[in-house]
Design a protein around this motif. Structure first.
Motif, short mmCIF file in Angstrom:
data_model
loop_
_atom_site.label_atom_id
_atom_site.label_comp_id
_atom_site.label_asym_id
_atom_site.label_seq_id
_atom_site.Cartn_x
_atom_site.Cartn_y
_atom_site.Cartn_z
N TYR A 125 2.38 -0.19 2.56
CA TYR A 125 0.90 -0.01 2.12
C TYR A 125 -0.11 -1.33 2.54
O TYR A 125 0.47 -2.01 3.43
N PHE A 140 -4.00 6.59 -2.61
CA PHE A 140 -2.94 6.46 -1.28
C PHE A 140 -2.17 5.50 -0.98
O PHE A 140 -1.59 4.78 -1.69
N ASN A 141 -2.35 5.00 0.24
CA ASN A 141 -1.37 3.85 0.64
C ASN A 141 -2.13 2.52 0.60
O ASN A 141 -1.89 1.45 1.03
N ILE A 167 1.83 4.08 -5.47
CA ILE A 167 1.61 4.51 -3.83
C ILE A 167 3.10 5.29 -3.51
O ILE A 167 2.98 6.21 -2.83
N ARG A 168 4.07 4.57 -3.63
CA ARG A 168 5.53 5.19 -3.22
C ARG A 168 5.76 6.52 -4.03
O ARG A 168 6.36 7.47 -3.13
N ARG A 170 3.37 8.66 -4.31
CA ARG A 170 2.47 9.67 -3.69
C ARG A 170 1.63 10.38 -5.14
O ARG A 170 1.28 11.51 -5.20
N HIS A 171 1.09 9.40 -6.08
CA HIS A 171 0.57 9.73 -7.28
C HIS A 171 -1.00 10.45 -6.89
O HIS A 171 -1.44 11.26 -7.58
N SER A 172 -1.45 9.81 -6.00
CA SER A 172 -2.83 10.15 -5.40
C SER A 172 -2.95 11.60 -5.26
O SER A 172 -4.05 12.27 -5.39
N TRP A 173 -1.86 12.09 -4.54
CA TRP A 173 -2.00 13.55 -4.17
C TRP A 173 -1.83 14.54 -5.45
O TRP A 173 -2.69 15.36 -5.45
#
Length: 359
Positions: A125, A140-141, A167-168, A170-173
């Protein structure tokens, strides 16, 4: 379009109801995440698939199709008198565009904040140190961190691991997909409910990954580090963004439900019920309102009666009788004779000019 939106609301409503009934606030975080994302996707995709079953599923199929059809027909009738539906569609599109624009602006603001701050590459990150009071949060990262916050402090280390878990994972997606669905179908309240529940599930997952399960005292200490600023349509993952009470209850609940497998498998009949209801709102060969619209059926009958009268009143029937006698004498098969008669009828209909029928 109106029928499609009604079907989207129907599917999302049923799936949301099952989530509240059997899955909400259960220690099935990974499954619930997949279920909520799948609910959004199925709500958008299933109504677009033509489920045409040859036999009625149950006796209420025509009633259900007629209900949706009458709703659409009322909208069409009102639009003929005054373009209400057209105005409503343009208004809805404008609102969707505004929400999409606001979401894009929020994302641009996040990257502007990153451009003004100090960014340090870390394993997996990017750590962005800033004085923004909304920190900590991740997108994202990128992990946005308060500049003067000591990362070696035990409480801050847990907050840091919490954001790294976002981040790991991928919750932003997930958040962007849910945000896009809500912007496009903003009039559907179930999408907003699913989006909110998905955010809470993300926090459950990050809390579990941080090792805070059973440690409500440590969680309370982290809450004292900051105040919840509140973020409307914010695409980021913030530590102090979700309902605190539900997170505390989930941290205290360390037992796995014995009926978790049953809760998962019972989703199958729920999906079957959704498909059945969708098939009941559609009819083979046309719109749902076509089967329940008596005016359309009356017009089709008038056209058929008119064609029949024209054929009887013309010399076509006499010619067809002569051809039938000739075919019988020539030993023509029944199928060949039927095809010949159908071609003749089609040629005759093309030659006829249909007069205007009163609506």
């Amino acid at each position: 379009m109106i029928l499609y939106l009604l079907q989207v609301a129907l599917v999302s409503g049923l799936l949301t109801a099952w989530y509240y009934l059997a899955l909400r606030n259960r220690r099935l975080h990974g499954y619930n995440r997949a279920y909520l994302l799948g609910s959004l996707a199925l709500s958008l995709v299933l109504p677009a698939i033509p489920f045409h079953w040859t036999a009625p599923v149950f006796a209420g199929k025509q009633v259900f199709a007629g209900t949706l059809g009458r709703v659409v027909d009322l909208g069409r009738a009102a639009n003929n008198a005054f373009p209400i539906v057209t105005i409503a569609c343009w208004t809805a599109a404008a609102a969707s565009g505004a929400l999409l624009g606001l979401s894009v602006w929020r994302i641009v603001q996040v990257y502007r904040l990153k451009a003004r701050a100090k960014a340090v590459k870390m394993p997996g990150y990017t750590l962005v140190e800033t004085d923004d009071p909304r920190t900590p949060f991740s997108f994202f990262n990128n992990l946005f961190w308060q500049r003067d916050a000591d990362r070696d402090d035990p409480v801050n280390r847990r907050i840091l691991r919490h954001e790294i878990a976002h981040i790991r994972g991928r919750h932003s997606w997930d958040g962007l997909f849910a945000q896009l669905a809500c912007c496009l179908c903003w009039m559907n309240p179930f999408f907003w409910i699913i989006r909110r529940e998905l955010t809470v599930v993300h926090e459950f997952i990050a809390d579990a990954a941080t090792g805070m399960e059973g440690d409500t005292e440590g969680f309370a200490r982290m809450l004292l580090q900051s105040l919840n600023q509140g973020r409307f349509l914010q695409p980021v993952q913030g530590f102090f963004q979700s309902p605190i009470k539900r997170r505390l209850i989930m941290l205290q609940n360390t037992r796995m439900s014995r009926r978790s497998t049953l809760r998962k498998t019972l989703v199958a009949p729920v999906l079957l019920a959704v498909v059945v209801l969708l098939s009941c709102s559609k009819t083979p060969g046309g719109h749902a309102s076509d089967a329940a619209n008596p005016d359309a059926a009356k017009l089709a009958k008038e056209q058929l009666d008119w064609k029949t009268r024209k054929l009887i009143g013309s010399s076509v029937m006499e010619e067809m009788k002569k051809r039938a006698d000739a075919a019988a004498a020539a030993g023509m098969s029944q199928m060949e004779y039927k095809l010949m008669m159908e071609r003749k009828l089609q040629e005759t209909e093309k030659q006829m000019k249909q007069p205007g029928l009163s609506q």
